[in-house]
Design an enzyme around this catalytic site. Structure first.
Site, PDB file in Angstrom:
ATOM      1  N   LYS A 100       0.871  -1.184   0.000  1.00 49.87           N
ATOM      2  CA  LYS A 100       0.000   0.000   0.000  1.00 49.87           C
ATOM      3  C   LYS A 100       0.903   1.226   0.000  1.00 49.87           C
ATOM      4  O   LYS A 100       1.924   1.251   0.713  1.00 49.87           O
ATOM      5  CB  LYS A 100      -0.854  -0.070   1.273  1.00 49.87           C
ATOM      6  CG  LYS A 100      -1.889   1.007   1.455  1.00 49.87           C
ATOM      7  CD  LYS A 100      -2.651   0.731   2.771  1.00 49.87           C
ATOM      8  CE  LYS A 100      -3.796   1.677   3.024  1.00 49.87           C
ATOM      9  NZ  LYS A 100      -4.526   1.352   4.267  1.00 49.87           N
ATOM     10  N   SER A 102      -9.429   1.204   3.463  1.00 50.10           N
ATOM     11  CA  SER A 102      -8.644   1.991   2.533  1.00 50.10           C
ATOM     12  C   SER A 102      -7.586   1.204   1.761  1.00 50.10           C
ATOM     13  O   SER A 102      -7.028   1.725   0.795  1.00 50.10           O
ATOM     14  CB  SER A 102      -7.928   3.110   3.290  1.00 50.10           C
ATOM     15  OG  SER A 102      -7.008   2.567   4.222  1.00 50.10           O
ATOM     16  N   SER A 141      -9.355  -1.054   7.708  1.00 51.08           N
ATOM     17  CA  SER A 141      -8.847  -0.836   6.343  1.00 51.08           C
ATOM     18  C   SER A 141      -8.123  -2.015   5.688  1.00 51.08           C
ATOM     19  O   SER A 141      -7.828  -1.950   4.494  1.00 51.08           O
ATOM     20  CB  SER A 141      -7.930   0.382   6.326  1.00 51.08           C
ATOM     21  OG  SER A 141      -8.700   1.547   6.356  1.00 51.08           O
TER      22      SER A 141
END
Lengths: 532, 114
Positions: free
Chosen positions: A96, A172, A196
Site C-alpha cells: 500500500k 482503505s 482498512s
C-alpha cells in the site's frame, strides 16, 4: 493454474527447489499486471471513463519493475549458490502506498506527497525483503487511508473491484485487496486503522489480517491515527497470511509501541484441530446502524439476510469440526464504535496532518506568497483532498480548548468500555470464556462506485463492524465465505484476545480446508477469464 | 423531514465556528468547498453526539491504547543521546528550498508593536 495465481507458499517452494526462477515468477506476474490493471493512478489524471478503463482494476500507483528485477535476480543467485533466500523466496508482493521504501515515491494517495521520495525503508518492507519476497509495486488507497472505498485517492483512476469492476474495492487498502484478488502479487501489505485491511479483503474475496496493536512495527508507515494504525498482510489464503505475519511481526528498536512479545511459529499451529474451541456470536454484530440523509438521523436495521446466513453457515461448519458455538454474547458498547472512532481518529489525524506545510518536503504551491501562513494555506488548499480537509477541521474542533465540549475525554472513556466488552467475553475465568468471536466483516457487500462517496457519515458506518477491534487493539482476521446473489464476495471476521493471531489463523484455515471443494471456491474474478 | 432552517438551528458548527476552524487549520478553501465541508462536519456531529448518551460511571478511566503496555511487554526507552541521522542528505533533498544545507522557512507573519 497460472504461476501468478499460485499461493505464496507454493511459489517459494518452487523457487527454493529451483523448479522455477524468481525472475520467471516476476515476469509472469508483470504480464498479469499488464493484462488486467490498466493505467496506473496518477495525480490530476481523469477518472476511468473509456471502455478499457472501466474494465481494468487500476490497483497500482507505481510498478517498481527495476527494483523487483534486481531483487529477483539476487534471489536466483542465492538459490544457485546453495543459499536459502527465506520462506517467501521469489514471492511477488505489493505495498500500500503508505509504506516508505528508500528511493521510491511514497504518496499516501495524496497530491501533497506526490513528489515525495522516501529517504528510508519501513520495517515491514525491510522484513519482507529479508525473507526473500520481491516488491513489485505500490498500490492505491484512500488519501492518507481516510475512507472505506479507496475513492478518495488523488491518484486517478481509483481501484475497481476485480469481481465486478463497477463496484468499489472497499478501503482503505483497496489497491492491496484488488491486486491480490487479481493475481497481481500473492501478498500485499496494508494497514488497518478502523478496518482498512479487513474491509477491502471482504469486498474483494481475499484474506486480510489486522494484527494486535503492537504486534507489527509502524516504523516507516505514514501515520493516520497513531494509537489505532496496524500494518498487516492480505493474501488469497490463510497459510500465506501466516507466512507473511511471521516475517513482519515482532519488536523493533525504531518503534517503541512494537511490543516485546515473542512471535510464535504460526505455521506450526495452523493445521491443529479446533475441537473444543469456544466461538461466540453476538447480536450486536447482526444489527446495522445507518445514516438517513433525509432526516439527518441515525437508524438501525437488521444486517442483510444473505450476510447473516453466510455467517451462521460458517458457525455451522465450525461446529461440525467440534467447536462450541456460544450465542447471544453481549457486546453492548459495539454501537459506540463509530462515534468513538469519529473523535479519536480525527483528533489523531489532524495532529498528524499539520506536518504537511510546503516547507520541509512534499508539494509546495507555485502561487506567490508573502509569509509562512499564506504558504500553508495555499499549499494545503491546493494539495489536500476533501477527506484530509474534513479530518483536520473536525480534529481541531474536537481538540481545541476554545470549542471543547469534552468529546475527546468521553471518547477515550468509551474506548475503555469497548475494551472491557472484549475483556469480559475473552476472560478465561469469566462467563463466556470465548476463544474467538465470529462476526460479519462488513454491513454490506461491495457497493457501486460513486454511490456512497461524498457522504462521509454513511461511508464511516461501513466500518461499524471493524472499528471496535481497533479501539480495543485486539486482532481480527477476515476470510471469504461465499458470494451474494449478485456474485459479490461476503467476508466473515474472527476476533480474539491480544496476540491470538495464531488461533484466528487456525480457525480460518479450518474453515478453508472444510470448504475447499465447495463450488464457490472455484469462482474466479471474471476479469481474469476475459483477459486470458 | 427536517427543513433546512431547522438543520441550520441545530448545527454545532456554525458558519462562524467553521471560519475559525479553517483559520486554525491554515486552509484555503475553494469557493464551492466550504458549505459542503460544513454540512459534512455537522452530519458527523450527529454520530459524535451519541457519545453523550453513554452511561459512564465516575470511576471509568480513559484508554489511550486498547492493548495494555506493561513493564513486561514494553521496550526500554531509548537512550537520550543525539545521533547523526544516516538519511540527512536524502531528507534535505526533499525540501522545496535550501540554503547552505538548511531548509529555508518563509517569513513568519508578525506585527510590529509600538
Amino acid at each position: 493454474m497460472k504461476i501468478c495465481d499460485l499461493p505464496a507458499y507454493s511459489i517459494a517452494d518452487l523457487v527454493r527447489t529451483r523448479q522455477i526462477s524468481a525472475v520467471e515468477v516476476l515476469e509472469k506476474t508483470l504480464e498479469r499486471v499488464q493484462s488486467v490493471d490498466g493505467r496506473p493512478g496518477e495525480v490530476d489524471a481523469s477518472e476511468a471513463q473509456s471502455e478499457e478503463d472501466l474494465n481494468r482494476i487500476h490497483a497500482f500507483t507505481l510498478v517498481t519493475e527495476e527494483h523487483a528485477r534486481t531483487k529477483a535476480e539476487k534471489i536466483d543467485q542465492m538459490v544457485k549458490a546453495g543459499e536459502d533466500p527465506g520462506p517467501l523466496a521469489g514471492v511477488p508482493y505489493t505495498a500500500k502506498d503508505i509504506f516508505t521504501v528508500k528511493g521510491i515515491p511514497a504518496t499516501a494517495g495524496s497530491k501533497i506527497l506526490s513528489n515525495y521520495v522516501a529517504p528510508y525503508t519501513s520495517t515491514v518492507v525491510e522484513r519482507m525483503d529479508e525473507v526473500g519476497a520481491v516488491m513489485i509495486g505500490k498500490v492505491n488507497l484512500d488519501e492518507f487511508t481516510y475512507g472505506s472505498s479507496s475513492e478518495s485517492s488523488a491518484f486517478k483512476p481509483v481501484p475497481r473491484n476485480p469481481w465486478d469492476t463497477s463496484r468499489v474495492t472497499g478501503g482503505s487498502s483497496g489497491g492491496s485487496a484488488a491486486a491480490v484478488a487479481a493475481g497481481e502479487g500473492a501478498i500485499s501489505l496494508g494497514t488497518d486503522t478502523g478496518g482498512s485491511i479487513r474491509h477491502p479483503a471482504s469486498f474483494c474475496g481475499v484474506v486480510g489480517l489486522k494484527p494486535t496493536y503492537g504486534r507489527v512495527s509502524r516504523y516507516g508507515l505514514i501515520a493516520f491515527g497513531s494509537s489505532l494504525d496496524c500494518p498487516g498482510p492480505l493474501a488469497r489464503n490463510v497459510t500465506d497470511i501466516a507466512l507473511a505475519l511471521k516475517a513482519i511481526a515482532g519488536q523493533d528498536p525504531r518503534d517503541n509501541t512494537a511490543a516485546m512479545v515473542p512471535v510464535p511459529d504460526y505455521l506450526a499451529e495452523l493445521e491443529k484441530d479446533i475441537r473444543g474451541l469456544r466461538i461466540g456470536l453476538s447480536e450486536e454484530f447482526f444489527r446495522v446502524t445507518y445514516f438517513d440523509t433525509n432526516t439527518v438521523e441515525l437508524k438501525e436495521n437488521p444486517i442483510d439476510e444473505e450476510i447473516h446466513s453466510a455467517i451462521l453457515s460458517v458457525a455451522g461448519f465450525l461446529a461440525q469440526l467440534g467447536a462450541d458455538i456460544v450465542i447471544d454474547v453481549p457486546l453492548p458498547y459495539t454501537k459506540y464504535g463509530v462515534p468513538t472512532y469519529f473523535v479519536i481518529s480525527r483528533v489523531e489525524a489532524s495532529s498528524n496532518l499539520l506536518r504537511y506545510d510546503g516547507v520541509k518536503y512534499g508539494y509546495r504551491t507555485e502561487e506567490p506568497f508573502t509569509d509562512l501562513r499564506e504558504l500553508y494555506r495555499t499549499t494545503r488548499g491546493e494539495a489536500f483532498g476533501v477527506e484530509p480537509k474534513l479530518r483536520m477541521l473536525m480534529g481541531i474542533y474536537l481538540s481545541a480548548a476554545q470549542f471543547d465540549k469534552g468529546y475527546y475525554q468521553q471518547a477515550l472513556k468509551a474506548r475503555a468500555l469497548i475494551r472491557s466488552d472484549f475483556d469480559t467475553i475473552f476472560d478465561p475465568k469469566g462467563k463466556y470464556r470465548l476463544d474467538a468471536l465470529l462476526t460479519p466483516t462488513t454491513p454490506s457487500t461491495a457497493f457501486p462506485i460513486g454511490s456512497v462517496y461524498g457522504d462521509s457519515v454513511i461511508m464511516q458506518y461501513s466500518d461499524q463492524l471493524t472499528a471496535t477491534t481497533n479501539h480495543a487493539g485486539i486482532p481480527g482476521l477476515s476470510i471469504p465465505v461465499g458470494f451474494d446473489k449478485e456474485g459479490l464476495p461476503i467476508g466473515a471476521q474472527f476476533l480474539g484476545p491480544d496476540y491470538s493471531e495464531g488461533l484466528l489463523l487456525r480457525l480460518g484455515r479450518a474453515f478453508e480446508k472444510l470448504t475447499e471443494n465447495e463450488d464457490w471456491r472455484k469462482e474466479r474474478p471474471p476479469l481474469l477469464s476475459d483477459n486470458e | 423531514m427536517i427543513d433546512s432552517e431547522e438543520i441550520c438551528m441545530t448545527d454545532k458548527i456554525t458558519p462562524d465556528v467553521f471560519k475559525r476552524l479553517v483559520d486554525l487549520a491554515s486552509l484555503e478553501l475553494k469557493e464551492d468547498e466550504g458549505e459542503y465541508l460544513r454540512k459534512e462536519l455537522n452530519n458527523q456531529m450527529v454520530s459524535i453526539e451519541v457519545l453523550e448518551s453513554i452511561p459512564i460511571e465516575a470511576e471509568t478511566g480513559t484508554a489511550a491504547h486498547g492493548v495494555p503496555y506493561t513493564g513486561e511487554n514494553s521496550p526500554e526507552p531509548r537512550d537520550d543521546v543525539s545521533r547523526q541521522d544516516p538519511h540527512r542528505l536524502d531528507i534535505l533533498a526533499q525540501a522545496p528550498e535550501l540554503e547552505d544545507g538548511y531548509i529555508v522557512v518563509p517569513d513568519i507573519s508578525h506585527e510590529e508593536l509600538d
